[in-house]
Design an enzyme around this catalytic site. Sequence first.
Site, short mmCIF file in Angstrom:
data_model
loop_
_atom_site.label_atom_id
_atom_site.label_comp_id
_atom_site.label_asym_id
_atom_site.label_seq_id
_atom_site.Cartn_x
_atom_site.Cartn_y
_atom_site.Cartn_z
N ASP A 22 -0.17 5.18 0.87
CA ASP A 22 -0.42 6.21 1.89
C ASP A 22 -0.56 5.60 3.28
O ASP A 22 -1.40 4.74 3.51
CB ASP A 22 -1.69 6.99 1.54
CG ASP A 22 -1.50 7.80 0.26
OD1 ASP A 22 -2.26 7.57 -0.70
OD2 ASP A 22 -0.57 8.62 0.21
N ASP B 114 0.88 -1.17 0.00
CA ASP B 114 0.00 0.00 0.00
C ASP B 114 0.93 1.23 0.00
O ASP B 114 2.12 1.12 0.28
CB ASP B 114 -0.85 -0.06 1.27
CG ASP B 114 -1.53 1.25 1.60
OD1 ASP B 114 -2.25 1.76 0.72
OD2 ASP B 114 -1.32 1.78 2.70
C1 XBP Z 1 -5.11 6.29 0.60
C2 XBP Z 1 -6.34 6.91 0.04
C3 XBP Z 1 -6.19 8.03 -0.92
C4 XBP Z 1 -5.48 9.22 -0.25
C5 XBP Z 1 -5.68 10.49 -1.05
O1 XBP Z 1 -4.69 5.39 -0.39
O2 XBP Z 1 -7.43 6.47 0.38
O3 XBP Z 1 -7.49 8.41 -1.30
O4 XBP Z 1 -6.07 9.43 1.03
O5 XBP Z 1 -5.22 10.31 -2.37
P1 XBP Z 1 -3.83 4.03 0.04
P2 XBP Z 1 -6.18 10.71 -3.61
O6 XBP Z 1 -3.77 3.96 1.57
O7 XBP Z 1 -4.59 2.89 -0.59
O8 XBP Z 1 -2.47 4.26 -0.55
O9 XBP Z 1 -6.68 12.11 -3.31
O10 XBP Z 1 -5.28 10.64 -4.83
O11 XBP Z 1 -7.26 9.69 -3.60
MG MG Z 2 -2.95 3.26 3.29
#
Ligand code: XBP
Ligand code: MG
Length: 244
Positions: A28, A26
């Site tokens: 973020d 993953d």
């Molecule tokens: C995390 C998310 C993303 C980010 C914001 O993604 O849910 O939506 O919060 O990015 P992950 P965007 O943990 O799956 O990496 O504004 O580009 O959606």
């Molecule tokens: Mg995440």
Amino acid sequence: MQAGVLASAPADAAELIRRAGALIFDVDGTLAETEELHRQAFNHAFARHGLDWQWDRAVYKGLLRVTGGKERMRAYQQSLRISLPLRDEDIAALHRIKTVHYAKLVETGCCPLRPGVIQLLAAAKARGQRLAIATTTSRGNIDALLSQALGTNWAAEFDAILAGDDVRHKKPAPDVYLETLVRLKLDPSSCVAIEDSANGLAAASRAGIPVLITRSMFFADDDFSAARAVLDDLSELGSARQEN
Ligand code: XBP
Ligand code: MG
């Protein structure tokens, strides 16, 4: 520690990692604590668009139950019930402004990869393990973060890179993990997903992939009882971050 959740000992987690044919990351919250920058970028976009919305950390923590930035803004707007619904083109315009600002924040270098990430990537490559990314965020955001952290040729390290808009349904749906397995041509049981949130845990688990959780800023108190291992961060993996 979440009551009832027995965080597997790091040794078990290290063994789980070493045995895997592929590690699926993953982004973020897992590779880096980026959600605080996302939050600041959303607030910048709202101000630029003349909206009086300002998401503080407490509000954002609740909104993070909705994955995808565009979907998150739509959910927030619907929760207000007082204003006219934003048109899809408004949401898209806001998201473009937000994404540009997020990249600017990331490019300052203020958000390094989390402890143990770079060492684990290197050790996995040295062991001949495959690497993949399965995220809800956009490809541009992945590129901004990993170009800064790993150099412009970062994508060459990964056998598959799946971003939010590459699949129909975002996490907690399993789509992004199922598509990653197709690209890797591997069984779910020979992979390990490394995640930070309950939504990510649900998505990978529904795809049949064992999950290692690294607790992050906004999701530390999520329910991770379905995970195979729960760590504070990847530096706890010890030997699994070495090449032997
Ligand atoms: C995390 C998310 C993303 C980010 C914001 O993604 O849910 O939506 O919060 O990015 P992950 P965007 O943990 O799956 O990496 O504004 O580009 O959606
Ligand atoms: Mg995440």
